[in-house]
Design an enzyme around this catalytic site. Structure first.
Site, mmCIF file in Angstrom:
data_model
loop_
_atom_site.group_PDB
_atom_site.id
_atom_site.type_symbol
_atom_site.label_atom_id
_atom_site.label_comp_id
_atom_site.label_asym_id
_atom_site.label_seq_id
_atom_site.Cartn_x
_atom_site.Cartn_y
_atom_site.Cartn_z
ATOM 1 N N ASN A 9 69.172 26.563 84.090
ATOM 2 C CA ASN A 9 67.716 26.476 84.020
ATOM 3 C C ASN A 9 67.344 24.997 83.983
ATOM 4 O O ASN A 9 67.484 24.351 82.951
ATOM 5 C CB ASN A 9 67.247 27.209 82.749
ATOM 6 N N LYS A 11 64.514 23.653 84.160
ATOM 7 C CA LYS A 11 63.211 23.417 83.521
ATOM 8 C C LYS A 11 62.373 22.457 84.375
ATOM 9 O O LYS A 11 62.528 22.443 85.599
ATOM 10 C CB LYS A 11 63.399 22.914 82.091
ATOM 11 N N HIS A 94 60.818 33.024 78.770
ATOM 12 C CA HIS A 94 61.530 31.918 78.107
ATOM 13 C C HIS A 94 60.694 31.445 76.918
ATOM 14 O O HIS A 94 59.455 31.447 76.975
ATOM 15 C CB HIS A 94 61.750 30.772 79.102
ATOM 16 N N GLU A 96 59.906 28.641 75.883
ATOM 17 C CA GLU A 96 58.949 27.572 76.188
ATOM 18 C C GLU A 96 57.687 28.154 76.825
ATOM 19 O O GLU A 96 56.586 27.635 76.615
ATOM 20 C CB GLU A 96 59.621 26.516 77.082
ATOM 21 N N GLU A 164 68.404 33.688 73.313
ATOM 22 C CA GLU A 164 68.272 32.249 73.117
ATOM 23 C C GLU A 164 67.525 31.973 71.813
ATOM 24 O O GLU A 164 66.282 31.972 71.802
ATOM 25 C CB GLU A 164 67.487 31.623 74.270
ATOM 26 N N GLY A 170 67.855 23.042 73.278
ATOM 27 C CA GLY A 170 67.618 21.604 73.448
ATOM 28 C C GLY A 170 67.818 20.787 72.189
ATOM 29 O O GLY A 170 67.411 19.628 72.130
ATOM 30 N N SER A 210 71.780 25.024 73.827
ATOM 31 C CA SER A 210 72.731 23.915 73.648
ATOM 32 C C SER A 210 74.160 24.252 74.079
ATOM 33 O O SER A 210 75.122 23.820 73.447
ATOM 34 C CB SER A 210 72.698 23.413 72.195
HETATM 35 P P1 PGA Z 1 69.475 24.036 76.483
HETATM 36 O O1 PGA Z 1 68.377 25.060 77.044
HETATM 37 O O2 PGA Z 1 70.804 24.418 77.100
HETATM 38 O O3 PGA Z 1 68.998 22.680 76.938
HETATM 39 O O4 PGA Z 1 69.496 24.187 74.998
HETATM 40 C C1 PGA Z 1 68.680 26.417 77.246
HETATM 41 C C2 PGA Z 1 67.474 27.138 77.767
HETATM 42 O O5 PGA Z 1 66.357 26.845 77.328
HETATM 43 O O6 PGA Z 1 67.601 28.030 78.630
#
Ligand code: PGA
Length: 255
Positions: A9, A11, A94, A96, A164, A170, A210
């Site tokens: 992803n 983003k 997601h 976000e 998640e 992140g 992460s």
């Molecule tokens: P990350 O994000 O690996 O940067 O923690 C995962 C995600 O949001 O799908």
């Protein structure tokens, strides 16, 4: 036997030029890895170019979001019908999207239905926030999100769920393999009750938050976990290829 899946992803990262460069950096190595479904989810503006780059490869394409209507006066939105010509997958719900853009469980549910109608395979994201985790509400939150996301949706095997935990996204603070496995097993159970056990057994349920090439083994060595949704580490060719290579090794050994 569920085929493991690693989805990147990206983003809101990479210009169109950077995105093509990133694909070129990993294309050959990624293409050769067998036994893992590999999915790239770049920004919308790169989907057309990357779909052409991935033609005749074993790598699939996904979008990061979409609206639920097929077409019409919805300025700025991208429809499932548009995506269906370009992608196999679409990430939905997601965290976000939920927290920065106010996506409710109801909106996510409409998007799930619209994706399936247009032959897109949803990657439905669920996960608890830090306060919810600390209050022991993880199961309660993911139960609500899974049930709401799948409301009135007929059982379908071509469906992916990504667990998640929001506090792990992140932050560099991944969940432990055990924590992730326990919640993923719980999610499979919820789907089994809602749909049926046989479909639930066939669904891929991924961990996200992460994930790196250094910790992927901890997750993928658990039989409950079928792969990963990778954010930050999917923007580095070496890291992402490393994650996919390790996934292929571990799951081959586990067979
Ligand atoms: P990350 O994000 O690996 O940067 O923690 C995962 C995600 O949001 O799908």
């Amino acid at each position: 036997m569920r085929i493991p899946m690693i989805a990147g992803n990206w983003k809101m990262n990479t210009t169109a030029t950077e995105a093509e460069r990133l694909v070129l950096e990993m294309l050959e190595r990624l293409d050769r890895i067998e036994g893992v479904e590999k999915v790239l989810c770049p920004p919308f503006v790169s989907l057309v170019a990357i779909s052409m780059m991935l033609q005749n490869s074993s790598i699939q394409l996904g979008a990061q979001n979409m609206y639920f209507e097929a077409k019409g006066a919805y300025t700025g939105e991208i429809s499932p019908l548009m995506l269906s010509e370009l992608c196999e997958f679409v990430i939905l719900g997601h965290s976000e999207r939920r927290w920065y853009f106010g996506e409710t469980d109801e909106i996510v549910n409409k998007k799930v239905g619209a994706a399936l109608t247009n032959k897109l395979k949803p990657i439905l994201c669920v996960g608890e926030r830090l306060e919810e985790n600390e209050a022991g509400k993880t199961d309660e939150v993911v139960n609500r999100q899974v049930r709401a996301g799948l409301k009135d949706i007929e059982p379908v095997r071509e469906f992916v769920i990504a667990y998640e935990p929001v506090w792990a996204i992140g932050t560099g603070k991944a969940a432990s393999g055990k924590q992730a496995a326990v919640t993923i097993e719980f999610i499979r159970d919820v789907v089994g009750k809602l749909w049926n056990r046989s479909t639930a057994q066939d669904l891929r349920i991924l961990y996200g938050g992460s994930v790196t090439s250094a910790n992927i083994v901890e997750f993928l060595s658990r039989p409950e976990i079928d792969g990963a949704l990778v954010g930050g580490a999917s923007l580095k060719a070496e890291e992402f290829v490393g994650i996919v290579e390790k996934t292929a090794e571990i799951k081959k050994r586990a067979k």
